[in-house]
Design an enzyme around this catalytic site. Structure first.
Site, mmCIF file in Angstrom:
data_model
loop_
_atom_site.group_PDB
_atom_site.id
_atom_site.type_symbol
_atom_site.label_atom_id
_atom_site.label_comp_id
_atom_site.label_asym_id
_atom_site.label_seq_id
_atom_site.Cartn_x
_atom_site.Cartn_y
_atom_site.Cartn_z
ATOM 1 N N THR A 26 0.809 -1.235 0.000
ATOM 2 C CA THR A 26 0.000 0.000 0.000
ATOM 3 C C THR A 26 0.832 1.269 0.000
ATOM 4 O O THR A 26 0.271 2.366 -0.012
ATOM 5 C CB THR A 26 -0.927 0.007 1.234
ATOM 6 O OG1 THR A 26 -0.125 -0.083 2.416
ATOM 7 C CG2 THR A 26 -1.902 -1.157 1.188
ATOM 8 N N HIS A 40 -4.934 -5.052 52.180
ATOM 9 C CA HIS A 40 -4.171 -3.832 51.914
ATOM 10 C C HIS A 40 -2.768 -4.160 51.394
ATOM 11 O O HIS A 40 -1.781 -3.600 51.861
ATOM 12 C CB HIS A 40 -4.111 -2.959 53.157
ATOM 13 C CG HIS A 40 -5.463 -2.660 53.731
ATOM 14 N ND1 HIS A 40 -6.435 -1.981 53.033
ATOM 15 C CD2 HIS A 40 -6.023 -2.991 54.924
ATOM 16 C CE1 HIS A 40 -7.532 -1.882 53.782
ATOM 17 N NE2 HIS A 40 -7.305 -2.502 54.924
ATOM 18 N N LYS A 94 -4.558 12.048 10.159
ATOM 19 C CA LYS A 94 -4.154 13.439 9.929
ATOM 20 C C LYS A 94 -5.184 14.172 9.076
ATOM 21 O O LYS A 94 -5.476 15.354 9.311
ATOM 22 C CB LYS A 94 -2.788 13.463 9.234
ATOM 23 C CG LYS A 94 -2.329 14.853 8.814
ATOM 24 C CD LYS A 94 -0.961 14.802 8.161
ATOM 25 C CE LYS A 94 -0.516 16.200 7.719
ATOM 26 N NZ LYS A 94 0.857 16.205 7.160
#
Length: 512
Positions: free
Chosen positions: A66, A276, A137
């Protein structure tokens, strides 16, 4: 003229349904590459291969498909700039209105056991990120989709707006595109840094990104917003919740603390109970039920509302014991069908299945003002054969095994940390005190009479002999500690004087 959509995806979930809607409802032409084009063709959909559209064949085994002006010109062209339109016309380039791209599965590949560097490198996508960045973009003029979860939302957007996507939708999609490429690049950089360099000493940049899995009700306290993000495809993201309420921020923090402890023990059934982030009870047993009962008996008061981790599947016997106490969460590698039926009676109990309890992060990150700190995880494997016996009395095989158990548990307590154990179960735990003497006193007081004949582990050295004398007075017979104090000889001398056995590991396990 029909609009043009470019589809090139690694994850083909939802691809055919999307493509069919684009063609039949909204009059799109489709161009596509490689396997995506073949999938569309097999589904009977009209598609033009990228190679046919560009006039350039795929080369280098598909590495170049591409990266061509007819693709990127169609993506980047500004429809409101006359020169851009002229360039398109002069070069016979059609503007592209929709780009659907997701990337090669790099993170999934590197997560596989035994994957080679060359295999990982081949899963570094080039054309995909280029198309994602270009289309993100140019969000003012086209839409980009990088996640199958966006497909239906996009189609609904077209149906609501006469076949067009709003600027707001395109902006939102572009942001997701940029975030996706940033996360992808971060995963590659981190993986290759581990391959090529010591990332703690040589890497000049460190980036962290993730995908939100869940918005949490709140953080440690109700006034603190919080969310859970996924950074890769391992760990807690692979867990299955069988039942119970949604996990909270504190649940997840405690579950991770529980996982780290239970990962220390693989050969023998083991159980730990966390409050804890500290273990209030950890034990080994001949069965997982016995291990859990021993862990619970270590401190049944603190176990109330605790987090339980088991390194064996939950069976019916263990499930019955688990339902006798109020617990927040239970995690195990599996759960038998009968056990699941028993646990279902406690509908508020969160039960999680995490098949791989040993898989954890290779680094620890802490935020500070203006930045963050990063360090390698404290995942060193304890090796008692390298320990130094520094007293006249030598350990028996049973004592050495007990010392190793205590040392593994002590590693996961907040410093200053002291653990008293016997019969592979914790009896007393002193954690997070401002001085080691205070932790010793807390652990011994909790152990009580059971401290007689027990052993004691300390995550750091003893700067004075007072803790050794206090331990001996309570009946402790053996001590394991890192050593390294300028006054080690004072502690060793006291141990010999009082008939204790002491080993030095040479390794410190502070946990702040």
């Amino acid at each position: 003229m029909a609009r043009l959509a470019l589809l090139s995806v690694s994850n083909k979930t939802g691809l055919i349904d999307l493509a069919r809607s684009l063609v039949e409802e909204f009059d799109f032409d489709l161009i596509s590459s490689g396997g995506t084009a073949q999938a569309l063709k097999d589904a009977g959909l009209p598609v033009t291969k990228v190679a046919d559209y560009t006039g350039s064949p795929e080369i280098l085994g598909g590495r170049v498909k591409t990266l061509h002006p007819r693709i990127h010109g169609g993506i980047l062209a500004r429809r409101d700039v006359p020169q851009d339109i002229t360039d398109l016309e002069n070069n016979q380039i059609r503007p592209i209105d929709l780009v659907v791209v997701n990337l090669y599965p790099f993170e999934e590949t590197i997560a596989k056991p035994g994957v080679t560097l060359s295999e990982a490198v081949e899963q570094i996508d080039i054309g995909g990120p280029a198309m994602l960045r270009a289309s993100s973009k140019n969000f003012a003029h086209l839409t980009v989709l990088c996640d199958p979860a966006q497909y239906d939302e996009y189609l609904q957007e077209l149906r609501r707006n006469n076949g067009k996507a709003s600027l707001e939708f395109r902006q939102k999609a572009a942001l997701k595109g940029f975030s996706h490429t940033a996360s992808y690049d971060q995963a590659i950089a981190q993986a290759l840094t581990c391959q090529f360099a010591s990332y703690l000493t040589e890497a000049q940049q460190y980036t962290l990104s993730g995908t939100q899995l869940q918005s949490l009700r709140y953080g440690e306290n109700p006034h603190q917003p919080a969310a859970w993000y996924q950074t890769d495809t391992t760990g807690w993201t692979t867990a299955t919740k069988l039942q119970g309420k949604e996990l909270s921020y504190n649940n997840l923090v405690d579950l991770e603390a529980a996982r780290r402890i239970i990962a220390e023990f693989t050969d023998t059934p083991a159980a730990t109970i966390i409050k804890h982030t500290n273990p209030c009870g950890t034990a080994l047993g001949s069965s997982i039920s016995e291990a859990y009962q021993k862990a619970l008996n270590a401190d049944a008061i603190s176990a109330f509302g605790g987090i339980v981790a088991l390194n064996r599947p939950i069976d019916a016997a263990t499930a019955r014991e688990l339902t006798k106490t109020f617990l927040e969460c239970v995690v195990a590698p599996a759960c038998e069908a009968e056990a699941q039926e028993i646990l279902a009676k406690k509908s508020n109990l969160r039960v999680l299945i995490l098949p791989d309890l040993s898989s954890g992060s290779k680094e620890i990150i802490k935020a500070i003002a203006g930045g963050f700190l990063i360090q390698a995880s404290d995942d060193i494997i304890a090796d008692s054969s390298k320990w130094q016996v520094v007293t006249e009395r030598q350990p028996t095989a049973s004592e050495l095994a007990e010392l190793l158990f205590a040392w593994k548990v002590c590693k996961h307590l907040k410093s200053n940390a002291i653990v008293v154990t016997s019969d592979r179960a914790t009896l007393g735990v002193g954690a997070g005190q401002m001085n080691r003497v205070g932790s010793v006193k807390i652990a011994l007081e909790q152990a009580g009479e059971k401290a007689k004949g027990a052993i004691l582990a300390s995550d750091g050295f003893f700067p004075f002999d007072d803790s050794v004398r206090t331990a001996a007075a309570a009946g402790i017979t053996a001590i394991v500690q890192p050593g390294g104090s300028l006054r080690d000889q004072d502690s060793i001398k006291a141990a010999n004087e009082l008939g204790l056995m002491m080993v030095l590991t040479g390794i410190r396990h502070f946990l702040h």
